[in-house]
Design a protein around this motif. Sequence first.
Motif, PDB file in Angstrom:
ATOM      1  N   ALA A  15      45.046 -18.681  41.180  1.00 20.81           N
ATOM      2  CA  ALA A  15      46.062 -19.565  41.738  1.00 20.81           C
ATOM      3  C   ALA A  15      45.653 -20.096  43.109  1.00 20.81           C
ATOM      4  N   ARG A  16      44.973 -19.276  43.907  1.00 17.09           N
ATOM      5  CA  ARG A  16      44.602 -19.713  45.251  1.00 17.09           C
ATOM      6  C   ARG A  16      43.681 -20.931  45.191  1.00 17.09           C
ATOM      7  N   ASP A  17      42.663 -20.889  44.333  1.00 14.49           N
ATOM      8  CA  ASP A  17      41.745 -22.018  44.224  1.00 14.49           C
ATOM      9  C   ASP A  17      42.443 -23.228  43.627  1.00 14.49           C
ATOM     10  N   ARG A  18      43.366 -23.011  42.679  1.00 11.39           N
ATOM     11  CA  ARG A  18      44.087 -24.143  42.102  1.00 11.39           C
ATOM     12  C   ARG A  18      44.956 -24.825  43.156  1.00 11.39           C
ATOM     13  N   LEU A  19      45.547 -24.032  44.042  1.00 15.36           N
ATOM     14  CA  LEU A  19      46.349 -24.602  45.130  1.00 15.36           C
ATOM     15  C   LEU A  19      45.472 -25.391  46.097  1.00 15.36           C
ATOM     16  N   LEU A  20      44.302 -24.853  46.447  1.00 23.73           N
ATOM     17  CA  LEU A  20      43.380 -25.566  47.335  1.00 23.73           C
ATOM     18  C   LEU A  20      42.948 -26.886  46.708  1.00 23.73           C
ATOM     19  N   LEU A  21      42.614 -26.845  45.420  1.00 21.18           N
ATOM     20  CA  LEU A  21      42.185 -28.049  44.731  1.00 21.18           C
ATOM     21  C   LEU A  21      43.312 -29.078  44.681  1.00 21.18           C
ATOM     22  N   ALA A  22      44.524 -28.634  44.312  1.00 25.87           N
ATOM     23  CA  ALA A  22      45.659 -29.557  44.213  1.00 25.87           C
ATOM     24  C   ALA A  22      45.958 -30.197  45.568  1.00 25.87           C
ATOM     25  N   ALA A  23      45.969 -29.386  46.615  1.00 18.61           N
ATOM     26  CA  ALA A  23      46.244 -29.922  47.952  1.00 18.61           C
ATOM     27  C   ALA A  23      45.150 -30.889  48.373  1.00 18.61           C
ATOM     28  N   GLY A  24      43.894 -30.557  48.087  1.00 16.68           N
ATOM     29  CA  GLY A  24      42.787 -31.438  48.436  1.00 16.68           C
ATOM     30  C   GLY A  24      42.874 -32.768  47.714  1.00 16.68           C
ATOM     31  N   GLN A  25      43.184 -32.739  46.421  1.00 15.44           N
ATOM     32  CA  GLN A  25      43.304 -33.976  45.661  1.00 15.44           C
ATOM     33  C   GLN A  25      44.452 -34.835  46.187  1.00 15.44           C
ATOM     34  N   THR A  50      54.229 -18.533  45.075  1.00 20.08           N
ATOM     35  CA  THR A  50      52.790 -18.254  44.987  1.00 20.08           C
ATOM     36  C   THR A  50      52.058 -18.914  46.147  1.00 20.08           C
ATOM     37  N   LEU A  51      52.461 -20.138  46.483  1.00 14.89           N
ATOM     38  CA  LEU A  51      51.863 -20.825  47.634  1.00 14.89           C
ATOM     39  C   LEU A  51      52.106 -20.030  48.906  1.00 14.89           C
ATOM     40  N   TYR A  52      53.361 -19.589  49.102  1.00 13.60           N
ATOM     41  CA  TYR A  52      53.680 -18.844  50.328  1.00 13.60           C
ATOM     42  C   TYR A  52      52.952 -17.503  50.365  1.00 13.60           C
ATOM     43  N   HIS A  53      52.749 -16.902  49.204  1.00 14.25           N
ATOM     44  CA  HIS A  53      52.044 -15.616  49.147  1.00 14.25           C
ATOM     45  C   HIS A  53      50.604 -15.754  49.644  1.00 14.25           C
ATOM     46  N   HIS A 105      30.918 -21.750  44.226  1.00 17.02           N
ATOM     47  CA  HIS A 105      32.157 -22.269  43.636  1.00 17.02           C
ATOM     48  C   HIS A 105      31.876 -23.654  43.038  1.00 17.02           C
ATOM     49  N   PRO A 106      30.989 -23.741  42.046  1.00 15.74           N
ATOM     50  CA  PRO A 106      30.531 -25.052  41.577  1.00 15.74           C
ATOM     51  C   PRO A 106      31.630 -25.934  40.997  1.00 15.74           C
ATOM     52  N   SER A 107      32.506 -25.379  40.161  1.00 22.80           N
ATOM     53  CA  SER A 107      33.548 -26.205  39.551  1.00 22.80           C
ATOM     54  C   SER A 107      34.503 -26.741  40.597  1.00 22.80           C
ATOM     55  N   PHE A 108      34.906 -25.883  41.499  1.00 26.97           N
ATOM     56  CA  PHE A 108      35.826 -26.302  42.558  1.00 26.97           C
ATOM     57  C   PHE A 108      35.166 -27.353  43.443  1.00 26.97           C
ATOM     58  N   TYR A 109      33.901 -27.147  43.779  1.00 23.21           N
ATOM     59  CA  TYR A 109      33.197 -28.083  44.659  1.00 23.21           C
ATOM     60  C   TYR A 109      33.088 -29.455  44.011  1.00 23.21           C
ATOM     61  N   VAL A 110      32.707 -29.499  42.734  1.00 25.22           N
ATOM     62  CA  VAL A 110      32.534 -30.773  42.043  1.00 25.22           C
ATOM     63  C   VAL A 110      33.858 -31.515  41.955  1.00 25.22           C
ATOM     64  N   LEU A 111      34.931 -30.813  41.642  1.00 20.04           N
ATOM     65  CA  LEU A 111      36.224 -31.471  41.533  1.00 20.04           C
ATOM     66  C   LEU A 111      36.720 -31.955  42.891  1.00 20.04           C
ATOM     67  N   LEU A 112      36.413 -31.209  43.942  1.00 18.95           N
ATOM     68  CA  LEU A 112      36.890 -31.574  45.272  1.00 18.95           C
ATOM     69  C   LEU A 112      36.077 -32.700  45.881  1.00 18.95           C
ATOM     70  N   TYR A 113      34.740 -32.645  45.724  1.00 19.88           N
ATOM     71  CA  TYR A 113      33.859 -33.616  46.378  1.00 19.88           C
ATOM     72  C   TYR A 113      33.342 -34.702  45.430  1.00 19.88           C
ATOM     73  N   GLY A 114      33.429 -34.450  44.134  1.00 18.50           N
ATOM     74  CA  GLY A 114      32.832 -35.383  43.186  1.00 18.50           C
ATOM     75  C   GLY A 114      33.765 -36.459  42.685  1.00 18.50           C
ATOM     76  N   GLN A 115      35.057 -36.346  42.946  1.00 22.59           N
ATOM     77  CA  GLN A 115      36.008 -37.349  42.467  1.00 22.59           C
ATOM     78  C   GLN A 115      36.276 -38.372  43.572  1.00 22.59           C
ATOM     79  N   ILE A 116      35.497 -39.415  43.581  1.00 27.17           N
ATOM     80  CA  ILE A 116      35.664 -40.463  44.591  1.00 27.17           C
ATOM     81  C   ILE A 116      35.883 -41.788  43.889  1.00 27.17           C
ATOM     82  N   GLU A 117      36.481 -42.729  44.602  1.00 27.46           N
ATOM     83  CA  GLU A 117      36.711 -44.061  44.071  1.00 27.46           C
ATOM     84  C   GLU A 117      35.878 -45.061  44.870  1.00 27.46           C
TER      85      GLU A 117
END
Length: 240
Positions: A15-25, A50-53, A105-117
């Motif tokens: 959940a922690r990584d999913r929250l970081l990814l969602a907030a980053g996106q 879960t976020l507050y935790h 953290h390859p999957s997280f990194y690609v989703l965070l940095y690889g999705q550009i317009e």
Amino acid sequence: MATRTDSRSKVGAGARDRLLLAAGQLLNESKDGQVSTRAICERAGVRAPTLYHHFGSKQGLVDAVVNYGFTQYVEPDGDAGDACADPVEAVRDGWDRHVRYGLDHPSFYVLLYGQIEPGTPCSLTSSAEAMLLRLLTPLARRGRLRTGAAEAARQIAAANAGVTLSLIAQPEDRRDPAMSRQVRDTILGSLIVPEPEAGEARTGVGALAGALSAALDTEGAAALTPAEELMLKEWLRRLT
């Protein structure tokens, strides 16, 4: 286009990584830098507790996302802005830390940095560039940069992310860690002038132009119009 649910499943993390990814996106999509707790939780597929935790508050989560870029170029046990620190070594270590994080953290990194317009700068890289600018400005003032500090920061951040994505794309058993070091040393060598010998000062036109360019980046030129300052910076860039 993949849905956000698909994106979350690709991360394959907690959940922690999913929250970081969602907030980053969401931060990257937001025009004013504002995101809601509800939107973050919905995209991450968790409830607010879960976020507050994990982060204490929404701001704690946002700070964690933004500070990821900021802390890449900070010494783990010190202040990168300390006058006693070697900024070149700080940049070198930050580069290695960035690559290591991406490979861990390859999957997280690609989703965070690889999705550009196209035509839309990624806001998540701005903190890393700001930290690099802080490290490089003293070098520019001493005439040790071959370009402006801001331009050097952009080039280093871009090359760092590119190398990381390239290594992630390679099969794990065929990755060559030396490639990152070679690119790192090449880019730094092309931007940073070696430290002069003891008692020797850099007083050439290029060195002086670089020092003035760094001062303009941080202080501006009150006596000039924006157009005049832009023209002056272009002249200084050529001289540097």
